[in-house]
Design a protein around this motif. Structure first.
Motif, PDB file in Angstrom:
ATOM      1  N   VAL A 111       7.793  15.247 -23.466  1.00 52.42           N
ATOM      2  CA  VAL A 111       8.933  15.100 -24.360  1.00 52.42           C
ATOM      3  C   VAL A 111       9.238  13.614 -24.457  1.00 52.42           C
ATOM      4  CG1 VAL A 111      11.355  15.667 -24.760  1.00 52.42           C
ATOM      5  CG2 VAL A 111       9.837  17.360 -23.692  1.00 52.42           C
ATOM      6  N   ALA A 112       9.163  13.087 -25.671  1.00 54.37           N
ATOM      7  CA  ALA A 112       9.464  11.678 -25.929  1.00 54.37           C
ATOM      8  C   ALA A 112      10.817  11.605 -26.625  1.00 54.37           C
ATOM      9  CB  ALA A 112       8.379  11.059 -26.800  1.00 54.37           C
ATOM     10  N   GLU A 113      11.751  10.895 -26.021  1.00 58.33           N
ATOM     11  CA  GLU A 113      13.096  10.746 -26.578  1.00 58.33           C
ATOM     12  C   GLU A 113      13.376   9.270 -26.797  1.00 58.33           C
ATOM     13  OE1 GLU A 113      16.128  13.452 -24.637  1.00 58.33           O
ATOM     14  OE2 GLU A 113      14.518  13.430 -23.120  1.00 58.33           O
ATOM     15  N   ASP A 114      13.978   8.958 -27.934  1.00 51.63           N
ATOM     16  CA  ASP A 114      14.316   7.562 -28.187  1.00 51.63           C
ATOM     17  C   ASP A 114      15.722   7.460 -28.746  1.00 51.63           C
ATOM     18  OD1 ASP A 114      14.407   7.455 -31.151  1.00 51.63           O
ATOM     19  OD2 ASP A 114      12.256   7.799 -31.046  1.00 51.63           O
ATOM     20  N   GLU A 115      16.178   6.224 -28.884  1.00 50.05           N
ATOM     21  CA  GLU A 115      17.517   5.932 -29.391  1.00 50.05           C
ATOM     22  C   GLU A 115      17.437   5.112 -30.665  1.00 50.05           C
ATOM     23  OE1 GLU A 115      19.471   4.044 -26.092  1.00 50.05           O
ATOM     24  OE2 GLU A 115      18.656   5.546 -24.719  1.00 50.05           O
ATOM     25  N   GLY A 116      16.348   5.288 -31.410  1.00 49.42           N
ATOM     26  CA  GLY A 116      16.121   4.512 -32.619  1.00 49.42           C
ATOM     27  C   GLY A 116      16.816   5.091 -33.831  1.00 49.42           C
ATOM     28  N   PRO A 117      16.391   4.664 -35.010  1.00 44.60           N
ATOM     29  CA  PRO A 117      17.029   5.091 -36.246  1.00 44.60           C
ATOM     30  C   PRO A 117      16.663   6.513 -36.663  1.00 44.60           C
ATOM     31  CG  PRO A 117      15.222   3.600 -36.719  1.00 44.60           C
ATOM     32  CD  PRO A 117      15.373   3.636 -35.230  1.00 44.60           C
ATOM     33  N   GLN A 132      20.886  13.336 -31.433  1.00 44.90           N
ATOM     34  CA  GLN A 132      22.190  12.874 -31.894  1.00 44.90           C
ATOM     35  C   GLN A 132      22.825  11.921 -30.894  1.00 44.90           C
ATOM     36  OE1 GLN A 132      23.120  13.414 -34.922  1.00 44.90           O
ATOM     37  NE2 GLN A 132      21.384  14.749 -35.292  1.00 44.90           N
ATOM     38  N   PRO A 133      23.503  10.865 -31.296  1.00 42.39           N
ATOM     39  CA  PRO A 133      23.792  10.506 -32.676  1.00 42.39           C
ATOM     40  C   PRO A 133      22.667   9.711 -33.341  1.00 42.39           C
ATOM     41  CG  PRO A 133      24.907   8.966 -31.247  1.00 42.39           C
ATOM     42  CD  PRO A 133      24.188   9.967 -30.356  1.00 42.39           C
ATOM     43  N   HIS A 134      21.729   9.169 -32.556  1.00 39.48           N
ATOM     44  CA  HIS A 134      20.613   8.389 -33.120  1.00 39.48           C
ATOM     45  C   HIS A 134      19.345   8.736 -32.380  1.00 39.48           C
ATOM     46  CE1 HIS A 134      23.424   5.915 -35.339  1.00 39.48           C
ATOM     47  NE2 HIS A 134      24.089   5.707 -34.226  1.00 39.48           N
ATOM     48  N   GLY A 135      18.242   8.642 -33.083  1.00 35.99           N
ATOM     49  CA  GLY A 135      16.961   8.788 -32.416  1.00 35.99           C
ATOM     50  C   GLY A 135      16.264  10.089 -32.721  1.00 35.99           C
ATOM     51  N   LEU A 136      15.261  10.376 -31.898  1.00 32.82           N
ATOM     52  CA  LEU A 136      14.371  11.497 -32.137  1.00 32.82           C
ATOM     53  C   LEU A 136      13.900  12.061 -30.804  1.00 32.82           C
ATOM     54  CD1 LEU A 136      12.732  12.859 -34.530  1.00 32.82           C
ATOM     55  CD2 LEU A 136      10.889  11.332 -33.856  1.00 32.82           C
ATOM     56  N   ILE A 169       7.868   4.670 -29.831  1.00 28.85           N
ATOM     57  CA  ILE A 169       9.173   4.365 -29.244  1.00 28.85           C
ATOM     58  C   ILE A 169       9.352   2.853 -29.147  1.00 28.85           C
ATOM     59  CG2 ILE A 169      10.556   4.438 -27.128  1.00 28.85           C
ATOM     60  CD1 ILE A 169       9.421   7.275 -26.664  1.00 28.85           C
ATOM     61  N   ALA A 170       8.368   2.177 -28.570  1.00 29.28           N
ATOM     62  CA  ALA A 170       8.475   0.727 -28.363  1.00 29.28           C
ATOM     63  C   ALA A 170       8.597  -0.015 -29.686  1.00 29.28           C
ATOM     64  CB  ALA A 170       7.277   0.215 -27.571  1.00 29.28           C
ATOM     65  N   LYS A 171       7.784   0.360 -30.674  1.00 27.90           N
ATOM     66  CA  LYS A 171       7.769  -0.363 -31.951  1.00 27.90           C
ATOM     67  C   LYS A 171       8.971  -0.074 -32.834  1.00 27.90           C
ATOM     68  CE  LYS A 171       2.859  -1.016 -32.913  1.00 27.90           C
ATOM     69  NZ  LYS A 171       1.777  -0.632 -33.840  1.00 27.90           N
ATOM     70  N   PHE A 172       9.354   1.199 -32.910  1.00 32.35           N
ATOM     71  CA  PHE A 172      10.316   1.599 -33.922  1.00 32.35           C
ATOM     72  C   PHE A 172      11.710   1.919 -33.396  1.00 32.35           C
ATOM     73  CE2 PHE A 172       6.103   3.087 -35.576  1.00 32.35           C
ATOM     74  CZ  PHE A 172       5.933   2.010 -36.436  1.00 32.35           C
ATOM     75  N   ALA A 173      11.838   2.169 -32.084  1.00 30.46           N
ATOM     76  CA  ALA A 173      13.150   2.486 -31.521  1.00 30.46           C
ATOM     77  C   ALA A 173      13.622   1.429 -30.534  1.00 30.46           C
ATOM     78  CB  ALA A 173      13.110   3.848 -30.832  1.00 30.46           C
ATOM     79  N   GLY A 174      12.682   0.774 -29.868  1.00 29.70           N
ATOM     80  CA  GLY A 174      13.052  -0.263 -28.913  1.00 29.70           C
ATOM     81  C   GLY A 174      13.182   0.223 -27.491  1.00 29.70           C
ATOM     82  N   ARG A 175      13.600   1.470 -27.306  1.00 27.98           N
ATOM     83  CA  ARG A 175      13.710   2.018 -25.952  1.00 27.98           C
ATOM     84  C   ARG A 175      13.754   3.539 -26.016  1.00 27.98           C
ATOM     85  NH1 ARG A 175      18.408  -0.422 -27.076  1.00 27.98           N
ATOM     86  NH2 ARG A 175      20.255   0.875 -27.305  1.00 27.98           N
ATOM     87  N   GLY A 176      13.345   4.143 -24.914  1.00 29.12           N
ATOM     88  CA  GLY A 176      13.338   5.595 -24.813  1.00 29.12           C
ATOM     89  C   GLY A 176      12.688   6.009 -23.515  1.00 29.12           C
TER      90      GLY A 176
END
Length: 152
Positions: free
Chosen positions: A81-87, A139-143, A60-67
Motif C-alpha cells: 500500500v503506497a500512501e502519499d500527501e500529494g495533489p 483525504q484531504p490530499h493525496g492518494l 511518491i517522490a516525484k509527484f507528492a514529495g513524501r509518503g
C-alpha cells in the motif's frame, strides 16, 4: 487490473518504509524483493514486485514529495500500500492508461512548485506486474494505491 480478491485478511507480518526521495524508491524496491522472497515468491515474481514498488515509490517522490509504502503478507500472497500527501490524481481511470500523465514533478528546491509532467508509464506498469490494483483518494490530499500479488 482485476476485481478485488475476496477475503484477504492481512497477517501480522508488516513492514513499512517512508518515501522522501527517489533514493528511497530504490530502498523500497529492495525491501519488497526481500519480503516477497521470505513469503516464497519465485525469483521472477520477486523482481516484478520490486519493480512495481519502485514505480509507486518513485511516483511518491516525484509527484507528492513524501509518503510511505507498507508491505503485508496475505494468505497466498502479499500486498503493498503506497500512501502519499500529494495533489492526488484528478482522473484515476485515465492515469491507468499507458502514456497518460497529469503528474508534474516536484522541484526539490522549491516545493510545492511543479515543473514537468511524467511519462505516464508507472501506474500501467504496476497493473501489468501485479494481480490487483486500486487507487483511492487519501483525504484531504493525496492518494492510496493498493496492489496485490499472489503466489503462483
Amino acid at each position: 487490473m482485476t476485481t478485488q480478491p475476496a477475503s484477504l485478511s492481512p497477517s501480522t507480518e508488516v513492514e513499512e518504509i517512508r518515501i522522501l526521495s527517489e533514493t528511497d524508491a530504490i530502498t523500497a524496491g529492495g525491501w519488497a524483493r526481500r519480503f516477497a522472497e521470505r513469503l516464497g515468491f519465485c525469483r521472477q515474481a520477486q523482481y516484478e514486485i520490486a519493480t512495481a514498488v519502485s514505480e509507486a515509490a518513485t511516483n511518491i517522490a516525484k509527484f507528492a514529495g513524501r509518503g510511505r509504502i507498507t508491505f503485508r503478507a496475505l494468505p497466498g500472497g502479499m500486498e503493498f500500500v503506497a500512501e502519499d500527501e500529494g495533489p492526488g490524481i484528478a482522473d484515476p481511470a485515465s492515469a491507468l492508461r499507458d502514456g497518460f500523465s497529469e503528474g508534474r514533478q516536484i522541484d526539490p528546491d522549491q516545493r510545492p512548485f511543479f515543473r514537468r509532467r511524467g511519462l505516464g508509464s508507472g501506474l500501467p506498469a504496476i497493473i501489468r506486474l501485479t494481480d490487483y490494483l486500486s487507487l483511492t483518494p487519501n483525504q484531504p490530499h493525496g492518494l492510496v494505491l493498493r496492489a496485490v500479488k499472489f503466489l503462483k
